[in-house]
Design an enzyme around this catalytic site. Structure first.
Site, PDB file in Angstrom:
ATOM      1  N   ASP A   1      43.770  40.248  43.841  1.00 36.90           N
ATOM      2  CA  ASP A   1      44.061  39.484  42.631  1.00 36.90           C
ATOM      3  C   ASP A   1      43.578  38.036  42.745  1.00 36.90           C
ATOM      4  OD1 ASP A   1      45.052  38.992  40.125  1.00 36.90           O
ATOM      5  OD2 ASP A   1      47.137  38.779  40.762  1.00 36.90           O
TER       6      ASP A   1
ATOM      7  N   HIS B   1      34.607  37.946  39.908  1.00 44.77           N
ATOM      8  CA  HIS B   1      34.577  39.364  40.286  1.00 44.77           C
ATOM      9  C   HIS B   1      33.430  39.629  41.267  1.00 44.77           C
ATOM     10  CE1 HIS B   1      37.789  40.147  37.589  1.00 44.77           C
ATOM     11  NE2 HIS B   1      37.089  40.011  36.474  1.00 44.77           N
TER      12      HIS B   1
ATOM     13  N   LEU C   1      36.401  54.914  58.956  1.00 49.48           N
ATOM     14  CA  LEU C   1      37.362  54.281  58.042  1.00 49.48           C
ATOM     15  C   LEU C   1      37.342  55.082  56.744  1.00 49.48           C
ATOM     16  CD1 LEU C   1      39.070  51.640  57.179  1.00 49.48           C
ATOM     17  CD2 LEU C   1      36.968  50.872  56.098  1.00 49.48           C
TER      18      LEU C   1
HETATM   19  C1  FPP Z   1      42.107  40.805  39.681  1.00 49.64           C
HETATM   20  O1  FPP Z   1      41.651  39.507  39.423  1.00 49.64           O
HETATM   21  C2  FPP Z   1      41.015  41.665  40.010  1.00 49.64           C
HETATM   22  C3  FPP Z   1      40.586  42.706  39.264  1.00 49.64           C
HETATM   23  C4  FPP Z   1      41.158  43.084  37.951  1.00 49.64           C
HETATM   24  C5  FPP Z   1      39.492  43.531  39.680  1.00 49.64           C
HETATM   25  C6  FPP Z   1      39.231  43.575  41.159  1.00 49.64           C
HETATM   26  C7  FPP Z   1      37.807  43.814  41.279  1.00 49.64           C
HETATM   27  C8  FPP Z   1      37.002  43.341  42.255  1.00 49.64           C
HETATM   28  C9  FPP Z   1      37.419  42.653  43.476  1.00 49.64           C
HETATM   29  C10 FPP Z   1      35.571  43.521  42.096  1.00 49.64           C
HETATM   30  C11 FPP Z   1      35.202  44.877  41.686  1.00 49.64           C
HETATM   31  C12 FPP Z   1      35.352  45.848  42.791  1.00 49.64           C
HETATM   32  C13 FPP Z   1      34.596  46.915  42.806  1.00 49.64           C
HETATM   33  C14 FPP Z   1      34.716  47.952  43.896  1.00 49.64           C
HETATM   34  C15 FPP Z   1      33.606  47.066  41.774  1.00 49.64           C
HETATM   35  P1  FPP Z   1      41.948  38.903  37.992  1.00 49.64           P
HETATM   36  O2  FPP Z   1      40.726  39.053  37.185  1.00 49.64           O
HETATM   37  O3  FPP Z   1      43.163  39.541  37.412  1.00 49.64           O
HETATM   38  O4  FPP Z   1      42.205  37.415  38.360  1.00 49.64           O
HETATM   39  P2  FPP Z   1      43.166  36.412  37.597  1.00 49.64           P
HETATM   40  O5  FPP Z   1      44.555  36.988  37.684  1.00 49.64           O
HETATM   41  O6  FPP Z   1      43.008  35.142  38.371  1.00 49.64           O
HETATM   42  O7  FPP Z   1      42.654  36.317  36.197  1.00 49.64           O
END
Ligand code: FPP
Length: 239
Positions: free
Chosen positions: A12, A29, A123
């Site tokens: 997150d 991202h 893994l």
């Molecule tokens: C949360 O950050 C993250 C996500 C909703 C997506 C997690 C995705 C990745 C790490 C990249 C994609 C991974 C793959 C395997 C393609 P947020 O956007 O909710 O952050 P915020 O709470 O600060 O807005």
């Protein structure tokens, strides 16, 4: 130090990481994918056998269309670019979540990754994609109800063990440790069944800043926890 066999991560804070730098959310991202790569490389060296990551939740569809499409694009790019390296490094890829309602090209890529790497054992990388804990439990209940209606199983045969063996995570041990970055203190529908007795570690750093040192710190924190699974601590049980 005993390492957990299975670590699950709620990655997150990508959006806030980008905002703090005056960048678009997609840049967060992208940086998140880089942090994921580093974590996958570090995990086996730290004694971890299963790493589950929450990449797209069943609730993430409510984000703006452009962000959903960016996340889908990043997953495709990740599989296309990284699958060969993952395979070479002995990583087995498993995907949990509702695959049936994904676009066919994404479903195809995910299935290709699972098939190619099925026999690897350095893994297991479990990608939770279009995943929600409640959705997984409901789909499993539907599957078992259908089997019961068809007379393939008896109602009495449904137990916590048989239910677990019908979840998306069948065959994967429950995570001993769940880590969430970005300072939020909740599970957000992640592994609701499997995390029943998981130790939880919440870190203030945003996911793109997550490093091998953060992972090692979380493992040290875990090693100091007393796990009782609803029982008593050994010294209390003996007295
Ligand atoms: C949360 O950050 C993250 C996500 C909703 C997506 C997690 C995705 C990745 C790490 C990249 C994609 C991974 C793959 C395997 C393609 P947020 O956007 O909710 O952050 P915020 O709470 O600060 O807005």
């Amino acid at each position: 130090m005993t390492s957990p066999a299975h670590v699950a991560i709620i990655m997150d804070g990508n959006g806030r990481w980008a905002k703090a730098r005056g960048l678009p959310r997609v840049a967060g991202h992208r940086a998140g994918v880089e942090a994921l790569r580093k974590t996958v490389r570090a995990a086996p060296q730290l004694g971890i056998s299963y790493l589950t990551v929450y990449a797209f939740s069943s609730e993430n569809w409510s984000r703006p269309k452009s962000e959903v499409s960016d996340l889908m694009g990043l997953l495709k790019l990740f599989i296309r670019r990284d699958l060969a390296e993952l395979h070479q490094n002995g990583v087995r890829v498993r995907v949990v979540g509702d695959k049936a309602s994904l676009q066919t090209d994404i479903r195809g890529l995910l299935e290709e990754a699972e098939t190619l790497t099925a026999n690897n054992d350095a893994l297991t990388l479990v990608i939770a994609f279009n995943y929600g804990g409640r959705d997984e439990i409901v789909r499993t209940a539907q599957k078992l109800a259908l089997a019961a209606v068809r007379g393939e199983i008896s109602i009495d045969s449904i137990s916590t063990e048989s239910f677990a063996a019908s979840l998306d995570t069948a065959g994967i041990p429950d995570p001993e440790l769940v880590i969430r970055t970005s300072g939020e203190l909740r599970l957000s529908n992640f592994l609701l069944w499997q995390a029943a007795y998981s130790e939880l570690v919440f870190l203030p750093c945003y996911w793109p800043d997550f490093s091998q040192d953060h992972l090692a710190d979380a493992l040290r924190d875990f090693a100091g926890r007393e796990r009782r699974f609803g029982g008593l601590a050994p010294r209390e049980a003996a007295s």
